[in-house]
Design a protein around this motif. Structure first.
Motif, PDB file in Angstrom:
ATOM      1  N   MET A  45       0.849  -1.185   0.000  1.00 16.74           N
ATOM      2  CA  MET A  45       0.000   0.000   0.000  1.00 16.74           C
ATOM      3  C   MET A  45       0.889   1.240   0.000  1.00 16.74           C
ATOM      4  SD  MET A  45      -2.750   1.446   2.764  1.00 16.74           S
ATOM      5  CE  MET A  45      -1.463   1.729   3.955  1.00 16.74           C
ATOM      6  N   ILE A  46       0.551   2.203  -0.868  1.00 15.60           N
ATOM      7  CA  ILE A  46       1.250   3.480  -0.935  1.00 15.60           C
ATOM      8  C   ILE A  46       0.200   4.561  -0.690  1.00 15.60           C
ATOM      9  CG2 ILE A  46       2.648   5.025  -2.373  1.00 15.60           C
ATOM     10  CD1 ILE A  46       2.698   1.902  -3.917  1.00 15.60           C
ATOM     11  N   THR A  47       0.419   5.389   0.339  1.00 15.51           N
ATOM     12  CA  THR A  47      -0.567   6.424   0.648  1.00 15.51           C
ATOM     13  C   THR A  47      -0.296   7.680  -0.177  1.00 15.51           C
ATOM     14  OG1 THR A  47       0.713   7.283   2.508  1.00 15.51           O
ATOM     15  CG2 THR A  47      -0.874   5.525   2.995  1.00 15.51           C
ATOM     16  N   ALA A  48      -1.360   8.217  -0.776  1.00 17.55           N
ATOM     17  CA  ALA A  48      -1.257   9.451  -1.552  1.00 17.55           C
ATOM     18  C   ALA A  48      -1.767  10.641  -0.742  1.00 17.55           C
ATOM     19  CB  ALA A  48      -2.046   9.319  -2.848  1.00 17.55           C
ATOM     20  N   SER A  49      -2.283  10.382   0.458  1.00 15.66           N
ATOM     21  CA  SER A  49      -2.708  11.431   1.390  1.00 15.66           C
ATOM     22  C   SER A  49      -2.496  10.913   2.801  1.00 15.66           C
ATOM     23  CB  SER A  49      -4.191  11.780   1.183  1.00 15.66           C
ATOM     24  OG  SER A  49      -5.013  10.697   1.591  1.00 15.66           O
ATOM     25  N   SER A  50      -2.492  11.824   3.750  1.00 17.48           N
ATOM     26  CA  SER A  50      -2.470  11.439   5.165  1.00 17.48           C
ATOM     27  C   SER A  50      -3.898  11.093   5.564  1.00 17.48           C
ATOM     28  CB  SER A  50      -1.980  12.593   6.028  1.00 17.48           C
ATOM     29  OG  SER A  50      -0.680  12.969   5.656  1.00 17.48           O
ATOM     30  N   PHE A  51      -4.072  10.072   6.436  1.00 23.97           N
ATOM     31  CA  PHE A  51      -5.415   9.713   6.869  1.00 23.97           C
ATOM     32  C   PHE A  51      -5.386   8.871   8.133  1.00 23.97           C
ATOM     33  CE2 PHE A  51      -4.162   6.654   3.556  1.00 23.97           C
ATOM     34  CZ  PHE A  51      -4.274   5.455   4.228  1.00 23.97           C
ATOM     35  N   ARG A  52      -6.564   8.793   8.772  1.00 24.70           N
ATOM     36  CA  ARG A  52      -6.794   7.912   9.923  1.00 24.70           C
ATOM     37  C   ARG A  52      -7.916   6.965   9.574  1.00 24.70           C
ATOM     38  NH1 ARG A  52      -7.387  12.321  14.333  1.00 24.70           N
ATOM     39  NH2 ARG A  52      -9.510  11.908  13.716  1.00 24.70           N
ATOM     40  N   ARG A  53      -7.729   5.684   9.954  1.00 23.96           N
ATOM     41  CA  ARG A  53      -8.728   4.655   9.656  1.00 23.96           C
ATOM     42  C   ARG A  53      -8.814   3.664  10.800  1.00 23.96           C
ATOM     43  NH1 ARG A  53     -10.585   4.839   4.978  1.00 23.96           N
ATOM     44  NH2 ARG A  53     -11.370   2.738   4.802  1.00 23.96           N
ATOM     45  N   GLY A  59     -12.930 -10.305  13.682  1.00 18.29           N
ATOM     46  CA  GLY A  59     -13.413  -9.973  15.009  1.00 18.29           C
ATOM     47  C   GLY A  59     -12.548  -9.006  15.794  1.00 18.29           C
ATOM     48  N   THR A  60     -11.536  -8.410  15.169  1.00 17.88           N
ATOM     49  CA  THR A  60     -10.683  -7.438  15.853  1.00 17.88           C
ATOM     50  C   THR A  60     -10.678  -6.134  15.059  1.00 17.88           C
ATOM     51  OG1 THR A  60      -8.657  -8.077  14.693  1.00 17.88           O
ATOM     52  CG2 THR A  60      -9.165  -9.273  16.726  1.00 17.88           C
ATOM     53  N   SER A  61     -10.161  -5.089  15.689  1.00 18.37           N
ATOM     54  CA  SER A  61     -10.019  -3.820  14.977  1.00 18.37           C
ATOM     55  C   SER A  61      -8.625  -3.266  15.222  1.00 18.37           C
ATOM     56  CB  SER A  61     -11.082  -2.814  15.414  1.00 18.37           C
ATOM     57  OG  SER A  61     -10.898  -2.445  16.759  1.00 18.37           O
ATOM     58  N   HIS A  79     -11.069  -7.717   5.062  1.00 21.41           N
ATOM     59  CA  HIS A  79     -11.295  -6.660   6.048  1.00 21.41           C
ATOM     60  C   HIS A  79     -12.282  -5.637   5.508  1.00 21.41           C
ATOM     61  CE1 HIS A  79      -7.785  -4.091   4.262  1.00 21.41           C
ATOM     62  NE2 HIS A  79      -8.914  -3.755   3.717  1.00 21.41           N
ATOM     63  N   TYR A  80     -12.669  -4.728   6.367  1.00 23.11           N
ATOM     64  CA  TYR A  80     -13.357  -3.501   5.952  1.00 23.11           C
ATOM     65  C   TYR A  80     -12.810  -2.381   6.812  1.00 23.11           C
ATOM     66  CZ  TYR A  80     -16.614  -4.053   9.934  1.00 23.11           C
ATOM     67  OH  TYR A  80     -17.176  -4.184  11.178  1.00 23.11           O
ATOM     68  N   GLY A  81     -12.984  -1.154   6.375  1.00 20.97           N
ATOM     69  CA  GLY A  81     -12.388  -0.039   7.094  1.00 20.97           C
ATOM     70  C   GLY A  81     -13.311   1.151   7.174  1.00 20.97           C
ATOM     71  N   GLU A  82     -13.020   1.991   8.139  1.00 18.14           N
ATOM     72  CA  GLU A  82     -13.790   3.204   8.375  1.00 18.14           C
ATOM     73  C   GLU A  82     -12.839   4.394   8.419  1.00 18.14           C
ATOM     74  OE1 GLU A  82     -16.575   5.082  11.933  1.00 18.14           O
ATOM     75  OE2 GLU A  82     -15.632   3.132  12.203  1.00 18.14           O
ATOM     76  N   ALA A 104       0.651 -19.173   5.821  1.00 15.45           N
ATOM     77  CA  ALA A 104       0.179 -19.225   7.206  1.00 15.45           C
ATOM     78  C   ALA A 104      -0.595 -17.950   7.533  1.00 15.45           C
ATOM     79  CB  ALA A 104       1.366 -19.379   8.150  1.00 15.45           C
ATOM     80  N   PRO A 105      -1.681 -18.049   8.303  1.00 15.99           N
ATOM     81  CA  PRO A 105      -2.418 -16.841   8.695  1.00 15.99           C
ATOM     82  C   PRO A 105      -1.534 -15.873   9.462  1.00 15.99           C
ATOM     83  CG  PRO A 105      -3.605 -18.837   9.328  1.00 15.99           C
ATOM     84  CD  PRO A 105      -2.248 -19.266   8.861  1.00 15.99           C
ATOM     85  N   ARG A 106      -1.689 -14.582   9.167  1.00 16.98           N
ATOM     86  CA  ARG A 106      -0.907 -13.543   9.830  1.00 16.98           C
ATOM     87  C   ARG A 106      -1.852 -12.516  10.410  1.00 16.98           C
ATOM     88  NH1 ARG A 106       2.060 -14.155   4.799  1.00 16.98           N
ATOM     89  NH2 ARG A 106       3.978 -15.275   5.244  1.00 16.98           N
ATOM     90  N   PRO A 107      -1.471 -11.871  11.510  1.00 19.38           N
ATOM     91  CA  PRO A 107      -2.345 -10.835  12.077  1.00 19.38           C
ATOM     92  C   PRO A 107      -2.416  -9.622  11.160  1.00 19.38           C
ATOM     93  CG  PRO A 107      -0.253 -10.905  13.235  1.00 19.38           C
ATOM     94  CD  PRO A 107      -0.250 -12.064  12.274  1.00 19.38           C
ATOM     95  N   MET A 108      -3.521  -8.912  11.245  1.00 17.07           N
ATOM     96  CA  MET A 108      -3.693  -7.686  10.485  1.00 17.07           C
ATOM     97  C   MET A 108      -2.674  -6.664  10.954  1.00 17.07           C
ATOM     98  SD  MET A 108      -7.172  -5.414  10.185  1.00 17.07           S
ATOM     99  CE  MET A 108      -7.473  -5.497  11.924  1.00 17.07           C
ATOM    100  N   SER A 109      -1.979  -6.001  10.012  1.00 20.66           N
ATOM    101  CA  SER A 109      -0.982  -5.036  10.384  1.00 20.66           C
ATOM    102  C   SER A 109      -0.732  -4.071   9.247  1.00 20.66           C
ATOM    103  CB  SER A 109       0.332  -5.737  10.734  1.00 20.66           C
ATOM    104  OG  SER A 109       1.356  -4.801  10.947  1.00 20.66           O
TER     105      SER A 109
END
Length: 115
Positions: A45-53, A59-61, A79-82, A104-109
């Motif tokens: 992922m490459i961000t083209a703007s600053s943001f909070r999500r 089952g985690t956030s 996933h889904y995001g806000e 192998a499953p990995r945690p969201m990061s």
């Protein structure tokens, strides 16, 4: 497995480039928007703007705040995001089409270490 983000969130994801090895998606949204659950293969992922999500998966956030120009590894995930910030989100995802040789499953990061 959740849907392709271009299908589940067509007003926010668009294919910017694709060949037989990668697909590049562009994502945009406004403050307060929540996406529909979707799937990403291993991606950069490459961000083209600053943001909070706030991202939700299995089952985690996870709350993230990223500056413009950040580059992060995302292991394959559903996933889904806000958008919890006050600015629009604008990012690109370079999705790999080759399967992970160690799935192998990995945690969201979205950490800078790429894990």
């Amino acid at each position: 497995m959740a849907d392709d983000p271009v299908q589940s969130n067509p007003n926010h994801y668009r294919v910017a480039f694709e060949n037989d090895r990668v697909r590049v998606l562009e994502y945009t949204d406004e403050p307060g928007h929540t996406s529909v659950e979707h799937h990403h293969p291993d991606s950069v992922m490459i961000t083209a703007s600053s943001f909070r999500r706030r991202l939700y998966a299995r089952g985690t956030s996870l709350d993230v705040e990223l500056p413009e120009g950040a580059v992060r590894w995302l292991s394959a995930q559903d996933h889904y995001g806000e958008n919890t910030g006050t600015t629009p989100t604008h990012a690109f995802f370079v999705e790999l089409k080759e399967p992970d040789p160690n799935p192998a499953p990995r945690p969201m990061s979205l950490g800078p270490e790429g894990t």
